[in-house]
Each structure stands twice: as C-alpha cells, then as structure tokens.
Design a protein around this motif. Structure first.
Motif, mmCIF file in Angstrom:
data_model
loop_
_atom_site.group_PDB
_atom_site.id
_atom_site.type_symbol
_atom_site.label_atom_id
_atom_site.label_comp_id
_atom_site.label_asym_id
_atom_site.label_seq_id
_atom_site.Cartn_x
_atom_site.Cartn_y
_atom_site.Cartn_z
ATOM 1 N N GLN A 390 42.951 -17.958 42.306
ATOM 2 C CA GLN A 390 43.248 -17.041 43.643
ATOM 3 C C GLN A 390 44.315 -16.128 43.777
ATOM 4 O O GLN A 390 44.396 -15.099 43.895
ATOM 5 N N SER A 391 45.562 -16.496 43.160
ATOM 6 C CA SER A 391 46.909 -15.813 42.923
ATOM 7 C C SER A 391 46.781 -14.452 42.019
ATOM 8 O O SER A 391 47.026 -13.367 42.340
ATOM 9 N N SER A 392 46.018 -14.533 41.119
ATOM 10 C CA SER A 392 45.167 -13.693 40.354
ATOM 11 C C SER A 392 44.660 -12.592 40.781
ATOM 12 O O SER A 392 45.020 -11.334 40.693
ATOM 13 N N GLU A 393 43.662 -13.158 41.474
ATOM 14 C CA GLU A 393 42.728 -12.368 42.167
ATOM 15 C C GLU A 393 43.433 -11.421 43.400
ATOM 16 O O GLU A 393 43.121 -10.429 43.820
ATOM 17 N N HIS A 409 36.151 -24.280 32.496
ATOM 18 C CA HIS A 409 35.190 -24.978 33.441
ATOM 19 C C HIS A 409 35.370 -24.433 34.824
ATOM 20 O O HIS A 409 34.481 -23.952 35.431
ATOM 21 N N GLN A 410 36.647 -24.119 35.442
ATOM 22 C CA GLN A 410 37.047 -23.768 36.649
ATOM 23 C C GLN A 410 36.491 -22.135 36.838
ATOM 24 O O GLN A 410 35.880 -21.820 37.784
ATOM 25 N N LYS A 415 32.355 -18.691 39.219
ATOM 26 C CA LYS A 415 31.585 -17.712 38.859
ATOM 27 C C LYS A 415 32.523 -16.194 38.638
ATOM 28 O O LYS A 415 32.067 -15.142 39.216
ATOM 29 N N VAL A 416 33.924 -16.673 38.062
ATOM 30 C CA VAL A 416 34.850 -15.410 37.771
ATOM 31 C C VAL A 416 34.890 -15.598 36.399
ATOM 32 O O VAL A 416 36.039 -14.830 36.058
ATOM 33 N N ASP A 419 35.937 -11.900 34.650
ATOM 34 C CA ASP A 419 37.336 -11.280 35.146
ATOM 35 C C ASP A 419 38.526 -11.917 34.430
ATOM 36 O O ASP A 419 39.450 -11.083 34.409
ATOM 37 N N PHE A 420 38.357 -12.800 33.395
ATOM 38 C CA PHE A 420 39.572 -13.250 32.882
ATOM 39 C C PHE A 420 39.258 -13.349 31.139
ATOM 40 O O PHE A 420 38.212 -13.643 30.725
ATOM 41 N N PHE A 421 40.405 -12.926 30.535
ATOM 42 C CA PHE A 421 40.228 -12.845 29.189
ATOM 43 C C PHE A 421 41.371 -13.791 28.609
ATOM 44 O O PHE A 421 42.478 -13.925 28.827
#
Length: 471
Positions: A390-393, A409-410, A415-416, A419-421
């Motif tokens: 949430q803080s990243s978003e 898993h999270q 469903k994000v 958005d993460f690498f």
C-alpha cells in the motif's frame, strides 16, 4: 540445687544432640552418568537431570545434606550394594533387584522402548524381533522386562549408553532397548533418529523409577519416603514439566503460526490450517507421539502468546541476542531468502537503491546489514507486506524487501503482481527458528531435528511454491 544441676545438664546434652543431628554426614546418592534427562553428567562434569533436582528438593525440604556420586550404570548399582553409596537416585523395580535392594516410593514414570533400525521398518510386533540381537546397557532393567514377554531373545550388553549408541550407529546391532528420553547432543540425536526412526519404535513397558537402598536399610528407606511426602506436588510437577514437558505431552502441543503467511501457514477456505509449516509440525508430532494444535496470530503476537503460556511453540527470525531472557531458540527450521521488490519499474543497477526510500518488515534481522551496504538508503519499518504494498502504491516508498515467496503470494492475491519487479541481486537470508520458553527444557529436547524429513519437506515445497528455501 540438685534439680538445678539436672536441668543444666539436660539443656547441655540436648544442645549437644541438636548439633550432632545438624552436622549429620551427608547421604551419598549414586547417580547414572548417562541416563539423560533423568540423571546424567553435565558438560561441566556435574550431576544433573530430573532425579537430581528432585533429590536437591528433598535435601532442602528435609534439611539433610546429600552428595552425588556419578557412575556408569552397573557401577552405580554396585555402589549401593557394597555400601559406598547410601542411596541410588532412581531405578526400575525387577525381581532380580529385589534380592539386593529395597525400593522407595515411585518418583517418576517412564516408557521403555525397542528402537528398530530403518531396515526393520516392516516389523511391528516385538515377537518378530526374536532373530535379532538386542542391545542393552549392562545392569539395566530392560532384559528382565523383555524376558517377561515370553519370547526368547538374545542380548548384547554394553558398559554404557554411549557404547550402545555407537554400536547402533555403526550397524553392529539393529535393535536396542532404551527409556523414553532424548539425546543431549544434537549431532548424536540426528544420527540415531535418522537410522532408528521414532515412529518405528515398539513399547516394552511402562516402568516406575524408585529411590533404592540396600536390602537391610529399612530405617533409611522410611526417612526417604517421609521426606518425599514433604515435597509439595506442585513442586514435583514443576520439575517434571521443566525436564520432560509432561504437561505438554498430556494435552498436546499448541503452536503459534502467522495468519495469511502463504505458502508457510494460513487458514484455508475450509477453515483448517494449511501450509508448509503445518505439514512439517504435524509430521514432527506423529514422529514423537504428540498431538499438535495450531493457533493463528498476527506476527508480533505469537511471541507474546508464548511468553504468557497460551502456546508452547512460536516462530522467530530474531537473533538469539535480541530474545527476552525467558525465551530461547530450539530448532532451526529453514532459511528464507528476502529480496527487493521495486514498484512500477526495475532498478537499472543494484546501487540505485542507495538513494531510495525502502520498506522492510520490523521483525527482520538484517536492517543493520542494509544500512552498512547502502549508507544513503532511507528505511521505513512496517508490520506486514500488505502495508508495504500500500505504501508503495501511495508513492511513499520506492519498494520493499520481504520474504520472496510470501511477497509473491501477496502480490498475486492482491492482483498487483505486474506492478512489482523482483531484484534477485538484492538479497538477504533470515533463519526461521522454533521458539520456546527457556524453562521448558523437556520440550526443547523433544523437538527432534529429523534431518531427512526436513530435507524431504524442503524438496517437496521447493517444487510447489518456494525455490528459495534452504537448510
């Protein structure tokens, strides 16, 4: 005047008698040096174990000094026979021993087993072991108990338990008799339990251990009996719990797990616990004959539940130096790799993280390593991966460092994932341990590090979920 003198003499001799009693010669108690955890020789060369603590309590309650004489098993019996020791700390009653000793009250109950080599896994009845030589410690009660089964066994005697276990490890015997208990040295325990699985052992009998004196010393035996009657039952139960974990053994073991911690632990749609840790602890429970119950907490609350006695085992990735004095690491379960997950776009090079704001879990033990590696990094601590996502978003941090499998898993669950690498070059390793109360030494030794099972679990779960699990 005559009456006065008589009174003076009476007081004098009464005082003298009191001094003589208070300076009585200490009772000498023969102790086995190798019957852990009941009576044994510590690393410092001192007598230790449940029976030793019971006798120390007896000494304190009855104001009578005792001294312990550490010996191998047969010499410990001989010492009472020949009078070089007044008492034996504790032994099982057999018909043969009744001719030499008289037995005091029961002070502890133990189960005796036959331990079978893994090659004999298909043997599930004692009668099937007649063709095999059974290893026993010389002078132990096992021979008498086995002879009462009605099968003609052959035996190989050893002077000490160490000699017996060495022979078992070398394959010189395939079956040996022993009391329920644990091995003090973890390496020895791993060797023995891998070759002689606990789930294959067969019960010989339940036996009581009694204090023992020479056959003609009825007066001392009565003092011993009266003395044990003065020890509160609550104190005896405390000592048994400390050394044997009896309270846990009777009611099952409660283990604190973290909720929503896939693939390690979670509550499934069926309302039941699932995950690698659930499978691992269930297998352990079957192996050592304990029922296992799982209670789910938020990560920080499991330790608190352990401290207040709500559970008996929790999990920890904290270093031993940071634990409260009342808690201790018992079993290293596995290592978990933690990696950096960059939000929206990957890093061009590893050093780019040095100028970023990054989230980490507050329970991580590698914060100082990150700061030394990247001195300009800004670290914000969080209680969960969800909070870091949430803080990243919200663009408050550029990304986060977390256990790789758990984070993946999270991200999928929320469903994000896209958005993460994941940055495999920015990696830290945490060891996950089981955590218990330090006073619960019995549970500590019953948590058996079954190396082969652990490797099998890791292999299976690598294939399923987490290629980053290591021993």
């Amino acid at each position: 005047m005559k009456s006065y003198l008589l009174t003076v003499f009476y007081i004098f001799f009464s005082f003298l008698s009191f001094n003589v009693n208070s300076e009585e010669t200490p009772l000498t108690i023969a102790v086995s040096a190798e019957s852990f955890p009941y009576q044994y020789k510590s690393e410092q060369g001192n007598p230790n174990g449940l029976l030793i603590d019971l006798w120390k309590e007896w000494s304190k309650v009855n104001n009578r000094k005792v001294e312990f004489k550490l010996l191998k098993w047969q010499p410990s019996l001989d010492a009472v026979k020949d009078g070089t020791a007044d008492i034996h700390a504790g032994m099982a009653m057999t018909e043969e021993r009744k001719s030499d000793f008289i037995f005091g009250p029961k002070i502890v109950n133990v189960t005796t087993h036959l331990y079978l080599h893994q090659s004999l896994a298909n043997k599930n009845k004692i009668e099937q072991l007649a063709p095999y030589q059974i290893g026993i410690v010389k002078g132990s009660a096992h021979k008498g108990k086995l002879d009462g089964v009605g099968v003609k066994f052959s035996y190989k005697e050893f002077l000490s338990r160490s000699d017996l276990l060495n022979a078992a490890i070398k394959g010189e015997i395939l079956v040996f008799a022993g009391m329920e208990g644990f091995l003090r040295k973890r390496e020895r325990e791993e060797n023995v339990t891998s070759l002689y699985p606990l789930e294959s052992r067969l019960v010989i009998s339940e036996v009581n251990l009694h204090p023992v004196v020479r056959a003609n010393n009825v007066k001392l035996l009565q003092k011993i009996k009266n003395g044990f009657n003065r020890i509160p039952n609550t104190r005896i139960e405390q000592l048994q719990q400390h050394w044997l974990g009896n309270e846990s053994r009777a009611s099952g073991i409660s283990i604190a797990l973290v909720k929503d911690n896939n693939p390690y632990s979670d509550i499934g749609a069926d309302g039941l616990p699932h995950g690698m840790l659930v499978d691992m602890w269930r297998s352990w429970g079957q192996k050592v004959g304990k029922d296992v119950n799982f209670i789910f907490f938020d990560a920080p609350d499991g330790r608190e539940a352990l401290q207040n006695g709500q559970v008996e085992i929790a999990l920890s990735n904290t270093s031993s130096d940071e634990l409260p004095e009342s808690l201790m690491h018992s079993w290293r379960l596995f290592n978990v790799k933690h990696r950096f997950f960059a939000y929206k776009k990957p890093l061009k090079k590893m050093q780019d993280i040095n100028n970023l704001s990054v989230g980490v879990l507050s329970t991580s033990n590698y914060l100082e390593i990150i700061k030394r590696q990247f001195p300009k990094i800004t670290i914000t601590e969080f209680n969960s991966i969800q909070e870091m996502i949430q803080s990243s978003e919200n663009n408050e941090i550029r990304g986060f460092i977390a256990p790789a499998a758990w984070a993946q898993h999270q991200l999928l669950k929320l469903k994000v994932w896209a958005d993460f690498f994941q940055e495999p070059n920015i990696e830290y390793v945490d060891a996950v341990h089981s955590l218990i109360q330090e006073k619960n030494i019995g549970l500590n030794y019953s948590i058996i590090d079954a190396g082969q099972d652990r490797e099998r679990f890791l292999t299976d779960w690598e294939i399923k979920f987490d290629p980053d699990l290591t021993l």
